[in-house]
Design a protein around this motif. Structure first.
Motif, PDB file in Angstrom:
ATOM      1  N   PHE A   1      39.519  57.467  -3.182  1.00  0.00           N
ATOM      2  CA  PHE A   1      39.311  57.758  -1.545  1.00  0.00           C
ATOM      3  C   PHE A   1      38.788  59.220  -1.385  1.00  0.00           C
ATOM      4  CE2 PHE A   1      41.016  58.951   2.449  1.00  0.00           C
ATOM      5  CZ  PHE A   1      40.110  58.274   3.244  1.00  0.00           C
ATOM      6  N   ALA A   2      39.262  60.312  -1.984  1.00  0.00           N
ATOM      7  CA  ALA A   2      39.045  61.540  -1.680  1.00  0.00           C
ATOM      8  C   ALA A   2      37.408  61.820  -2.455  1.00  0.00           C
ATOM      9  CB  ALA A   2      39.807  62.447  -2.685  1.00  0.00           C
ATOM     10  N   LYS A   3      37.075  61.028  -3.593  1.00  0.00           N
ATOM     11  CA  LYS A   3      35.585  61.155  -4.130  1.00  0.00           C
ATOM     12  C   LYS A   3      34.660  60.661  -3.059  1.00  0.00           C
ATOM     13  CE  LYS A   3      34.319  63.053  -6.858  1.00  0.00           C
ATOM     14  NZ  LYS A   3      33.656  64.338  -6.682  1.00  0.00           N
ATOM     15  N   LEU A   4      35.279  59.536  -2.221  1.00  0.00           N
ATOM     16  CA  LEU A   4      34.448  58.814  -1.446  1.00  0.00           C
ATOM     17  C   LEU A   4      34.059  59.558  -0.197  1.00  0.00           C
ATOM     18  CD1 LEU A   4      35.408  55.134  -1.661  1.00  0.00           C
ATOM     19  CD2 LEU A   4      33.077  56.002  -2.274  1.00  0.00           C
TER      20      LEU A   4
ATOM     21  N   ASP B   1      40.781  52.603   7.107  1.00  0.00           N
ATOM     22  CA  ASP B   1      40.461  51.476   8.312  1.00  0.00           C
ATOM     23  C   ASP B   1      38.990  51.559   8.600  1.00  0.00           C
ATOM     24  OD1 ASP B   1      42.858  50.382   7.519  1.00  0.00           O
ATOM     25  OD2 ASP B   1      43.993  51.739   8.975  1.00  0.00           O
ATOM     26  N   ALA B   2      38.210  52.775   8.588  1.00  0.00           N
ATOM     27  CA  ALA B   2      37.004  52.971   9.080  1.00  0.00           C
ATOM     28  C   ALA B   2      35.962  51.934   8.589  1.00  0.00           C
ATOM     29  CB  ALA B   2      36.558  54.343   9.021  1.00  0.00           C
ATOM     30  N   SER B   3      35.324  51.499   9.700  1.00  0.00           N
ATOM     31  CA  SER B   3      34.348  50.483   9.536  1.00  0.00           C
ATOM     32  C   SER B   3      33.121  51.071   9.093  1.00  0.00           C
ATOM     33  CB  SER B   3      34.097  49.610  10.948  1.00  0.00           C
ATOM     34  OG  SER B   3      32.913  49.010  10.592  1.00  0.00           O
ATOM     35  N   ILE B   4      32.348  50.518   7.870  1.00  0.00           N
ATOM     36  CA  ILE B   4      31.339  51.229   7.234  1.00  0.00           C
ATOM     37  C   ILE B   4      30.306  51.239   8.309  1.00  0.00           C
ATOM     38  CG2 ILE B   4      29.533  50.925   5.376  1.00  0.00           C
ATOM     39  CD1 ILE B   4      32.237  52.064   4.362  1.00  0.00           C
ATOM     40  N   THR B   5      29.940  50.164   9.194  1.00  0.00           N
ATOM     41  CA  THR B   5      28.759  50.172  10.019  1.00  0.00           C
ATOM     42  C   THR B   5      29.064  50.617  11.389  1.00  0.00           C
ATOM     43  OG1 THR B   5      29.387  47.733  10.462  1.00  0.00           O
ATOM     44  CG2 THR B   5      27.818  48.103   8.451  1.00  0.00           C
ATOM     45  N   GLU B   6      30.241  50.420  11.828  1.00  0.00           N
ATOM     46  CA  GLU B   6      30.220  50.811  13.067  1.00  0.00           C
ATOM     47  C   GLU B   6      30.873  52.297  13.312  1.00  0.00           C
ATOM     48  OE1 GLU B   6      32.845  47.654  15.183  1.00  0.00           O
ATOM     49  OE2 GLU B   6      31.518  46.332  14.350  1.00  0.00           O
ATOM     50  N   ASP B   7      31.958  52.526  12.448  1.00  0.00           N
ATOM     51  CA  ASP B   7      32.512  53.900  12.652  1.00  0.00           C
ATOM     52  C   ASP B   7      31.743  55.031  11.887  1.00  0.00           C
ATOM     53  OD1 ASP B   7      34.626  52.721  14.015  1.00  0.00           O
ATOM     54  OD2 ASP B   7      35.810  52.278  12.311  1.00  0.00           O
ATOM     55  N   LEU B   8      31.278  54.528  10.671  1.00  0.00           N
ATOM     56  CA  LEU B   8      30.378  55.547   9.910  1.00  0.00           C
ATOM     57  C   LEU B   8      28.914  55.422  10.017  1.00  0.00           C
ATOM     58  CD1 LEU B   8      32.589  55.554   6.650  1.00  0.00           C
ATOM     59  CD2 LEU B   8      33.021  56.522   8.439  1.00  0.00           C
TER      60      LEU B   8
ATOM     61  N   LYS C   1      27.724  43.404  -0.048  1.00  0.00           N
ATOM     62  CA  LYS C   1      27.546  43.069   1.094  1.00  0.00           C
ATOM     63  C   LYS C   1      28.721  42.064   1.943  1.00  0.00           C
ATOM     64  CE  LYS C   1      23.036  40.637  -0.110  1.00  0.00           C
ATOM     65  NZ  LYS C   1      22.288  39.591  -0.333  1.00  0.00           N
ATOM     66  N   SER C   2      29.835  42.150   1.300  1.00  0.00           N
ATOM     67  CA  SER C   2      31.087  41.750   1.762  1.00  0.00           C
ATOM     68  C   SER C   2      31.879  42.825   2.135  1.00  0.00           C
ATOM     69  CB  SER C   2      31.941  40.903   0.651  1.00  0.00           C
ATOM     70  OG  SER C   2      32.314  41.640  -0.344  1.00  0.00           O
ATOM     71  N   VAL C   3      31.556  44.092   1.854  1.00  0.00           N
ATOM     72  CA  VAL C   3      32.193  45.402   2.147  1.00  0.00           C
ATOM     73  C   VAL C   3      32.326  45.630   3.858  1.00  0.00           C
ATOM     74  CG1 VAL C   3      32.450  47.663   1.752  1.00  0.00           C
ATOM     75  CG2 VAL C   3      32.203  46.441   0.105  1.00  0.00           C
ATOM     76  N   LYS C   4      33.236  45.857   4.602  1.00  0.00           N
ATOM     77  CA  LYS C   4      33.400  46.166   5.850  1.00  0.00           C
ATOM     78  C   LYS C   4      33.875  47.466   6.059  1.00  0.00           C
ATOM     79  CE  LYS C   4      31.999  42.012   6.804  1.00  0.00           C
ATOM     80  NZ  LYS C   4      30.550  41.944   6.662  1.00  0.00           N
ATOM     81  N   THR C   5      34.934  47.815   5.426  1.00  0.00           N
ATOM     82  CA  THR C   5      35.637  49.105   5.588  1.00  0.00           C
ATOM     83  C   THR C   5      35.711  50.033   4.371  1.00  0.00           C
ATOM     84  OG1 THR C   5      37.887  48.285   4.730  1.00  0.00           O
ATOM     85  CG2 THR C   5      37.125  47.881   6.905  1.00  0.00           C
ATOM     86  N   VAL C   6      36.312  51.250   4.706  1.00  0.00           N
ATOM     87  CA  VAL C   6      36.288  52.131   3.589  1.00  0.00           C
ATOM     88  C   VAL C   6      37.316  51.710   2.484  1.00  0.00           C
ATOM     89  CG1 VAL C   6      36.861  54.462   2.845  1.00  0.00           C
ATOM     90  CG2 VAL C   6      35.647  53.939   4.791  1.00  0.00           C
ATOM     91  N   GLN C   7      38.395  51.056   2.790  1.00  0.00           N
ATOM     92  CA  GLN C   7      39.477  50.397   2.205  1.00  0.00           C
ATOM     93  C   GLN C   7      38.824  49.382   1.117  1.00  0.00           C
ATOM     94  OE1 GLN C   7      43.040  51.064   1.477  1.00  0.00           O
ATOM     95  NE2 GLN C   7      42.213  49.951  -0.288  1.00  0.00           N
ATOM     96  N   ASN C   8      37.753  48.572   1.804  1.00  0.00           N
ATOM     97  CA  ASN C   8      36.970  47.493   0.806  1.00  0.00           C
ATOM     98  C   ASN C   8      36.256  48.209  -0.325  1.00  0.00           C
ATOM     99  OD1 ASN C   8      36.242  45.708   3.857  1.00  0.00           O
ATOM    100  ND2 ASN C   8      38.051  45.311   2.361  1.00  0.00           N
TER     101      ASN C   8
END
Length: 80
Positions: free
Chosen positions: A7-10, A28-35, A63-70
């Motif tokens: 997570f720190a590296k990302l 919990d941040a959304s890759i497309t919406e928040d970032l 393609k299935s990734v939605k959040t940073v946690q994903n």
């Protein structure tokens, strides 16, 4: 690599390469919406994390990734 280290590296990559404000980057941040990363950005992110992976990951896996946690969950088993 632990989940925390990954997570720190990302976070570091997202801040330095994509100019994303640190406070926006949470698990919990959304890759497309928040970032606000699009598909091209996702491919670039994969390229940036490849040096930390023991095997290649295909952009289609994102393609299935939605959040940073994903992203952490997807990459963690592949890290060195």
């Amino acid at each position: 690599m632990s989940n925390e280290a990954l997570f720190a590296k990302l976070k570091e990559i997202l801040i330095n390469e994509f100019d994303i404000e640190e406070e926006l980057i949470t698990l919990d941040a959304s890759i497309t919406e928040d970032l606000e990363l699009d598909s091209i950005d996702s491919v670039e992110l994969i390229v940036k994390v490849r040096p930390y992976l023991k095997e290649k990951i295909e952009p289609e896996a994102f393609k299935s990734v939605k959040t940073v946690q994903n992203v952490v969950d997807l990459l963690q088993p592949l890290t060195i």
